[in-house]
Scaffold this motif. Structure first.
Motif, short mmCIF file in Angstrom:
data_model
loop_
_atom_site.label_atom_id
_atom_site.label_comp_id
_atom_site.label_asym_id
_atom_site.label_seq_id
_atom_site.Cartn_x
_atom_site.Cartn_y
_atom_site.Cartn_z
N LEU A 91 0.80 -1.21 0.00
CA LEU A 91 0.00 0.00 0.00
C LEU A 91 0.84 1.28 0.00
N PHE A 92 2.10 1.16 0.37
CA PHE A 92 2.98 2.33 0.36
C PHE A 92 3.27 2.82 -1.06
N PHE A 93 2.84 2.06 -2.09
CA PHE A 93 3.07 2.50 -3.46
C PHE A 93 2.39 3.85 -3.73
N ALA A 94 1.43 4.23 -2.90
CA ALA A 94 0.74 5.51 -3.08
C ALA A 94 1.70 6.69 -2.92
N ILE A 95 2.73 6.53 -2.09
CA ILE A 95 3.69 7.62 -1.87
C ILE A 95 4.43 7.96 -3.17
N PRO A 96 5.10 7.00 -3.82
CA PRO A 96 5.80 7.37 -5.05
C PRO A 96 4.86 7.78 -6.19
N VAL A 97 3.62 7.29 -6.18
CA VAL A 97 2.66 7.71 -7.20
C VAL A 97 2.38 9.21 -7.04
N MET A 98 2.11 9.62 -5.80
CA MET A 98 1.86 11.05 -5.55
C MET A 98 3.09 11.89 -5.87
N MET A 99 4.26 11.40 -5.51
CA MET A 99 5.49 12.15 -5.78
C MET A 99 5.75 12.24 -7.29
N GLY A 100 5.39 11.19 -8.02
CA GLY A 100 5.52 11.23 -9.48
C GLY A 100 4.63 12.31 -10.08
N HIS A 101 3.42 12.42 -9.56
CA HIS A 101 2.53 13.48 -10.05
C HIS A 101 3.06 14.87 -9.69
N LEU A 102 3.64 15.01 -8.50
CA LEU A 102 4.24 16.30 -8.12
C LEU A 102 5.41 16.65 -9.03
N LEU A 103 6.22 15.67 -9.36
CA LEU A 103 7.35 15.91 -10.27
C LEU A 103 6.85 16.40 -11.62
N LYS A 104 5.79 15.79 -12.12
CA LYS A 104 5.24 16.22 -13.41
C LYS A 104 4.71 17.65 -13.33
N GLU A 105 4.08 18.01 -12.22
CA GLU A 105 3.58 19.37 -12.04
C GLU A 105 4.71 20.39 -11.99
N LYS A 106 5.86 19.97 -11.48
CA LYS A 106 7.00 20.88 -11.37
C LYS A 106 7.84 20.91 -12.65
N GLU A 108 9.13 18.26 -14.33
CA GLU A 108 10.01 17.10 -14.48
C GLU A 108 9.20 15.93 -15.04
N LYS A 109 8.73 16.10 -16.28
CA LYS A 109 7.82 15.11 -16.87
C LYS A 109 8.47 13.73 -16.97
N ASP A 110 9.70 13.66 -17.45
CA ASP A 110 10.36 12.36 -17.59
C ASP A 110 10.57 11.68 -16.24
N GLY A 112 8.86 12.22 -13.51
CA GLY A 112 7.55 11.86 -12.98
C GLY A 112 7.02 10.58 -13.60
N ASN A 113 7.14 10.46 -14.92
CA ASN A 113 6.69 9.24 -15.59
C ASN A 113 7.50 8.03 -15.14
N PHE A 114 8.81 8.22 -15.00
CA PHE A 114 9.68 7.14 -14.53
C PHE A 114 9.25 6.69 -13.14
N MET A 115 9.00 7.67 -12.25
CA MET A 115 8.61 7.34 -10.88
C MET A 115 7.27 6.61 -10.85
N LEU A 116 6.34 7.02 -11.69
CA LEU A 116 5.05 6.33 -11.75
C LEU A 116 5.23 4.88 -12.21
N GLY A 117 6.06 4.67 -13.21
CA GLY A 117 6.32 3.32 -13.69
C GLY A 117 6.99 2.45 -12.64
N VAL A 118 7.99 3.02 -11.96
CA VAL A 118 8.70 2.27 -10.92
C VAL A 118 7.76 1.93 -9.77
N SER A 119 6.89 2.87 -9.41
CA SER A 119 5.98 2.61 -8.29
C SER A 119 4.99 1.50 -8.65
N ILE A 120 4.49 1.47 -9.86
CA ILE A 120 3.58 0.40 -10.28
C ILE A 120 4.31 -0.94 -10.27
N PHE A 121 5.54 -0.95 -10.80
CA PHE A 121 6.34 -2.18 -10.79
C PHE A 121 6.58 -2.65 -9.35
N ALA A 122 6.95 -1.71 -8.46
CA ALA A 122 7.22 -2.07 -7.07
C ALA A 122 5.96 -2.59 -6.39
#
Length: 138
Positions: A91-106, A108-110, A112-122
């Motif tokens: 359930l902790f995967f929610a943390i990197p998902v949220m951080m990935g979205h924050l990166l994209k907002e700031k 850092e699109k690449d 953010g997308n990388f972090m979203l992919g890694v969080s889903i894999f994890a």
């Protein structure tokens, strides 16, 4: 699209080229910056006047971020979430998902997308591992 590349500078005359072979000659006074060979620019025409701006996808000058949500801190929190996901609870995967979205907002699109992919894999890996270790398959 009005995207050109600075291909030649001859005094105050700047030659801009497009991928399709189109050539545009513009006075240096039309630029809102000092053009350099190889610059990628966008050209806008108003009547007989051109306005040339540096393409926004160019790397902007680095600005200092203030507060706790700097890009560096967001990335650290995201990787901490990945570790917690893999070692503690899926359930902790929610943390990197949220951080990935924050990166994209700031911007850092690449990252953010990388972090979203890694969080889903994890998250998937953690779920599979949890079911294997607990023996709950049915």
């Amino acid at each position: 699209m009005n995207t050109y590349k600075v291909i030649k500078i001859e005094g105050t005359l700047i030659y801009l080229g497009k991928d399709d072979g189109t050539l545009l000659k513009v006075e240096q006074t039309s630029f809102n910056f000092v053009p350099q060979l190889g610059d990628i620019v966008e050209a806008y025409k108003s009547e007989e006047t051109y306005i040339i701006a540096k393409k926004s996808s160019e790397v902007p000058t680095e600005k200092k971020e203030k507060g706790p949500l700097t890009i560096k801190n967001i990335k650290v929190m995201a990787w901490l979430g990945i570790v917690l996901t893999l070692l503690r609870d899926p359930l902790f995967f929610a943390i990197p998902v949220m951080m990935g979205h924050l990166l994209k907002e700031k911007g850092e699109k690449d990252s953010g997308n990388f972090m979203l992919g890694v969080s889903i894999f994890a998250g998937i890996t953690a779920l599979i591992t949890r079911f294997i270790l607990t023996g709950r398959f049915s």
